[in-house]
Design a protein around this motif. Sequence first.
Motif, PDB file in Angstrom:
ATOM      1  N   VAL A  43     -10.804 -43.359  -9.047  1.00 22.57           N
ATOM      2  CA  VAL A  43     -10.577 -42.541  -7.768  1.00 22.57           C
ATOM      3  C   VAL A  43     -10.095 -41.761  -8.389  1.00 22.57           C
ATOM      4  CG1 VAL A  43      -9.018 -42.296  -5.911  1.00 22.57           C
ATOM      5  CG2 VAL A  43      -9.761 -44.448  -7.211  1.00 22.57           C
ATOM      6  N   ARG A  44      -9.632 -40.577  -8.209  1.00 24.13           N
ATOM      7  CA  ARG A  44     -10.325 -39.033  -9.095  1.00 24.13           C
ATOM      8  C   ARG A  44      -8.966 -37.989  -8.087  1.00 24.13           C
ATOM      9  NH1 ARG A  44     -15.099 -40.404 -10.543  1.00 24.13           N
ATOM     10  NH2 ARG A  44     -15.204 -40.625 -13.403  1.00 24.13           N
ATOM     11  N   GLY A  45      -8.483 -36.526  -8.566  1.00 23.42           N
ATOM     12  CA  GLY A  45      -7.424 -35.693  -8.259  1.00 23.42           C
ATOM     13  C   GLY A  45      -7.133 -36.824  -6.985  1.00 23.42           C
ATOM     14  N   GLY A  46      -6.740 -35.969  -5.842  1.00 18.39           N
ATOM     15  CA  GLY A  46      -5.885 -36.188  -5.224  1.00 18.39           C
ATOM     16  C   GLY A  46      -5.501 -37.496  -4.429  1.00 18.39           C
ATOM     17  N   ARG A  47      -7.241 -38.214  -4.652  1.00 17.35           N
ATOM     18  CA  ARG A  47      -7.416 -39.256  -4.106  1.00 17.35           C
ATOM     19  C   ARG A  47      -6.203 -40.257  -4.855  1.00 17.35           C
ATOM     20  NH1 ARG A  47     -10.713 -41.129  -0.295  1.00 17.35           N
ATOM     21  NH2 ARG A  47     -11.112 -42.951  -1.376  1.00 17.35           N
ATOM     22  N   ALA A  48      -6.746 -40.095  -6.332  1.00 18.27           N
ATOM     23  CA  ALA A  48      -6.207 -40.931  -6.942  1.00 18.27           C
ATOM     24  C   ALA A  48      -4.397 -40.614  -7.323  1.00 18.27           C
ATOM     25  CB  ALA A  48      -5.949 -40.534  -8.755  1.00 18.27           C
ATOM     26  N   GLU A  49      -3.766 -39.602  -6.951  1.00 15.17           N
ATOM     27  CA  GLU A  49      -2.424 -39.809  -6.428  1.00 15.17           C
ATOM     28  C   GLU A  49      -1.759 -40.118  -5.449  1.00 15.17           C
ATOM     29  OE1 GLU A  49      -1.795 -35.389  -6.178  1.00 15.17           O
ATOM     30  OE2 GLU A  49      -2.038 -35.226  -8.527  1.00 15.17           O
ATOM     31  N   GLN A  50      -2.762 -40.123  -4.057  1.00 17.31           N
ATOM     32  CA  GLN A  50      -2.274 -40.864  -2.675  1.00 17.31           C
ATOM     33  C   GLN A  50      -2.532 -42.476  -3.151  1.00 17.31           C
ATOM     34  OE1 GLN A  50      -5.034 -39.207   0.306  1.00 17.31           O
ATOM     35  NE2 GLN A  50      -4.083 -41.847   2.209  1.00 17.31           N
ATOM     36  N   PHE A  51      -3.340 -43.279  -3.787  1.00 14.90           N
ATOM     37  CA  PHE A  51      -3.483 -44.139  -4.245  1.00 14.90           C
ATOM     38  C   PHE A  51      -2.199 -45.287  -4.849  1.00 14.90           C
ATOM     39  CE2 PHE A  51      -4.589 -47.013  -7.698  1.00 14.90           C
ATOM     40  CZ  PHE A  51      -5.274 -48.206  -6.940  1.00 14.90           C
ATOM     41  N   LEU A  52      -2.058 -43.860  -6.015  1.00 12.95           N
ATOM     42  CA  LEU A  52      -0.853 -44.355  -6.989  1.00 12.95           C
ATOM     43  C   LEU A  52       0.651 -44.390  -5.840  1.00 12.95           C
ATOM     44  CD1 LEU A  52      -1.651 -42.636  -9.902  1.00 12.95           C
ATOM     45  CD2 LEU A  52      -1.628 -44.967  -9.855  1.00 12.95           C
ATOM     46  N   ARG A  53       0.434 -43.878  -5.058  1.00 14.34           N
ATOM     47  CA  ARG A  53       1.501 -43.715  -4.036  1.00 14.34           C
ATOM     48  C   ARG A  53       1.220 -44.874  -3.169  1.00 14.34           C
ATOM     49  NH1 ARG A  53       0.749 -38.567  -3.862  1.00 14.34           N
ATOM     50  NH2 ARG A  53      -0.324 -38.511  -1.787  1.00 14.34           N
ATOM     51  N   GLU A  54      -0.216 -45.080  -2.557  1.00 10.94           N
ATOM     52  CA  GLU A  54       0.149 -46.397  -1.840  1.00 10.94           C
ATOM     53  C   GLU A  54       0.723 -47.548  -2.540  1.00 10.94           C
ATOM     54  OE1 GLU A  54      -3.109 -46.528   0.934  1.00 10.94           O
ATOM     55  OE2 GLU A  54      -2.717 -44.290   1.220  1.00 10.94           O
ATOM     56  N   VAL A  55       0.128 -47.718  -3.446  1.00 12.58           N
ATOM     57  CA  VAL A  55       0.478 -48.992  -4.546  1.00 12.58           C
ATOM     58  C   VAL A  55       1.416 -49.323  -4.721  1.00 12.58           C
ATOM     59  CG1 VAL A  55       0.079 -50.345  -6.632  1.00 12.58           C
ATOM     60  CG2 VAL A  55      -2.134 -48.801  -5.883  1.00 12.58           C
ATOM     61  N   ALA A  56       2.454 -48.260  -4.694  1.00 14.35           N
ATOM     62  CA  ALA A  56       3.971 -48.282  -5.490  1.00 14.35           C
ATOM     63  C   ALA A  56       4.690 -48.524  -3.965  1.00 14.35           C
ATOM     64  CB  ALA A  56       4.737 -46.942  -5.894  1.00 14.35           C
ATOM     65  N   ALA A  57       4.176 -48.164  -2.710  1.00  6.90           N
ATOM     66  CA  ALA A  57       5.258 -48.076  -2.130  1.00  6.90           C
ATOM     67  C   ALA A  57       4.651 -49.752  -1.525  1.00  6.90           C
ATOM     68  CB  ALA A  57       4.536 -47.658  -0.789  1.00  6.90           C
ATOM     69  N   GLY A  58       3.373 -50.515  -1.082  1.00  8.64           N
ATOM     70  CA  GLY A  58       3.460 -52.020  -0.287  1.00  8.64           C
ATOM     71  C   GLY A  58       2.945 -52.562  -1.224  1.00  8.64           C
ATOM     72  N   ASP A  59       2.149 -53.409  -1.231  1.00 16.49           N
ATOM     73  CA  ASP A  59       1.076 -55.020  -1.202  1.00 16.49           C
ATOM     74  C   ASP A  59       0.195 -53.694  -2.543  1.00 16.49           C
ATOM     75  OD1 ASP A  59       0.430 -56.907  -2.551  1.00 16.49           O
ATOM     76  OD2 ASP A  59      -0.351 -58.074  -0.519  1.00 16.49           O
ATOM     77  N   ALA A  60       0.554 -53.906  -3.430  1.00 17.03           N
ATOM     78  CA  ALA A  60      -0.641 -53.524  -3.972  1.00 17.03           C
ATOM     79  C   ALA A  60      -2.333 -53.767  -4.083  1.00 17.03           C
ATOM     80  CB  ALA A  60      -0.113 -53.348  -6.207  1.00 17.03           C
ATOM     81  N   GLN A  61      -2.203 -55.629  -4.369  1.00 24.21           N
ATOM     82  CA  GLN A  61      -3.232 -56.826  -4.325  1.00 24.21           C
ATOM     83  C   GLN A  61      -4.544 -55.731  -2.854  1.00 24.21           C
ATOM     84  OE1 GLN A  61      -4.432 -58.443  -6.402  1.00 24.21           O
ATOM     85  NE2 GLN A  61      -3.834 -57.733  -7.668  1.00 24.21           N
ATOM     86  N   LEU A  62      -3.204 -55.724  -2.073  1.00 28.25           N
ATOM     87  CA  LEU A  62      -4.164 -55.550  -0.532  1.00 28.25           C
ATOM     88  C   LEU A  62      -4.682 -53.828  -0.512  1.00 28.25           C
ATOM     89  CD1 LEU A  62      -4.137 -56.475   1.978  1.00 28.25           C
ATOM     90  CD2 LEU A  62      -2.233 -56.228   2.751  1.00 28.25           C
ATOM     91  N   VAL A  63      -3.960 -53.225  -0.971  1.00 27.56           N
ATOM     92  CA  VAL A  63      -3.522 -51.624  -1.104  1.00 27.56           C
ATOM     93  C   VAL A  63      -5.074 -50.932  -1.974  1.00 27.56           C
ATOM     94  CG1 VAL A  63      -3.182 -49.547  -2.168  1.00 27.56           C
ATOM     95  CG2 VAL A  63      -1.549 -50.053  -0.811  1.00 27.56           C
ATOM     96  N   MET A  64      -5.381 -52.057  -2.878  1.00 27.55           N
ATOM     97  CA  MET A  64      -6.627 -52.133  -3.625  1.00 27.55           C
ATOM     98  C   MET A  64      -8.032 -52.720  -3.327  1.00 27.55           C
ATOM     99  SD  MET A  64      -5.433 -52.442  -7.894  1.00 27.55           S
ATOM    100  CE  MET A  64      -3.799 -53.364  -7.554  1.00 27.55           C
ATOM    101  N   ALA A  65      -7.506 -53.582  -2.536  1.00 23.04           N
ATOM    102  CA  ALA A  65      -8.681 -54.526  -1.648  1.00 23.04           C
ATOM    103  C   ALA A  65      -8.924 -53.324  -0.690  1.00 23.04           C
ATOM    104  CB  ALA A  65      -8.571 -55.295  -0.936  1.00 23.04           C
ATOM    105  N   ARG A  66      -8.484 -52.702   0.206  1.00 21.73           N
ATOM    106  CA  ARG A  66      -8.305 -51.648   1.035  1.00 21.73           C
ATOM    107  C   ARG A  66      -9.283 -50.609   0.697  1.00 21.73           C
ATOM    108  NH1 ARG A  66      -6.013 -47.466   3.074  1.00 21.73           N
ATOM    109  NH2 ARG A  66      -4.273 -47.468   2.061  1.00 21.73           N
ATOM    110  N   TRP A  67      -8.840 -49.784  -0.674  1.00 19.06           N
ATOM    111  CA  TRP A  67      -9.842 -48.840  -1.625  1.00 19.06           C
ATOM    112  C   TRP A  67     -10.951 -48.714  -1.826  1.00 19.06           C
ATOM    113  CZ3 TRP A  67      -7.650 -43.739  -2.290  1.00 19.06           C
ATOM    114  CH2 TRP A  67      -6.562 -43.665  -2.139  1.00 19.06           C
ATOM    115  N   THR A  68     -11.222 -50.066  -1.816  1.00 21.93           N
ATOM    116  CA  THR A  68     -12.356 -50.868  -2.721  1.00 21.93           C
ATOM    117  C   THR A  68     -13.586 -51.158  -2.171  1.00 21.93           C
ATOM    118  OG1 THR A  68     -11.714 -52.846  -3.340  1.00 21.93           O
ATOM    119  CG2 THR A  68     -11.787 -51.226  -4.376  1.00 21.93           C
TER     120      THR A  68
END
Length: 87
Positions: A43-68
């Motif tokens: 994930v690059r650019g603005g999407r990477a920033e959004q990804f990191l915000r979501e990981v910090a705010a919620g269940d990191a494993q579930l966020v990564m599963a959803r993003w992939t």
Amino acid sequence: MGTRHGLYQGWGVRVSKAQGFTYEELGDGSVVVRHHGRRAAVVRGGRAEQFLREVAAGDAQLVMARWTGNYRRGNERSARQHPRNGG
């Protein structure tokens, strides 16, 4: 019937808890997401920033599963049986 561990989501559908994900933030601001050691997404650019915000705010494993895209939606069996899918 044995006990199954997992999350309940939506319409009473049992969804397994995501696990095995890791991520690495690179020097150029991009993020590499791995699943059991294998690269699943970059994930690059603005999407990477959004990804990191979501990981910090919620269940990191579930966020990564959803993003992939590596998660169960609960409709696999009904989709397999749909006429357009040869069912």
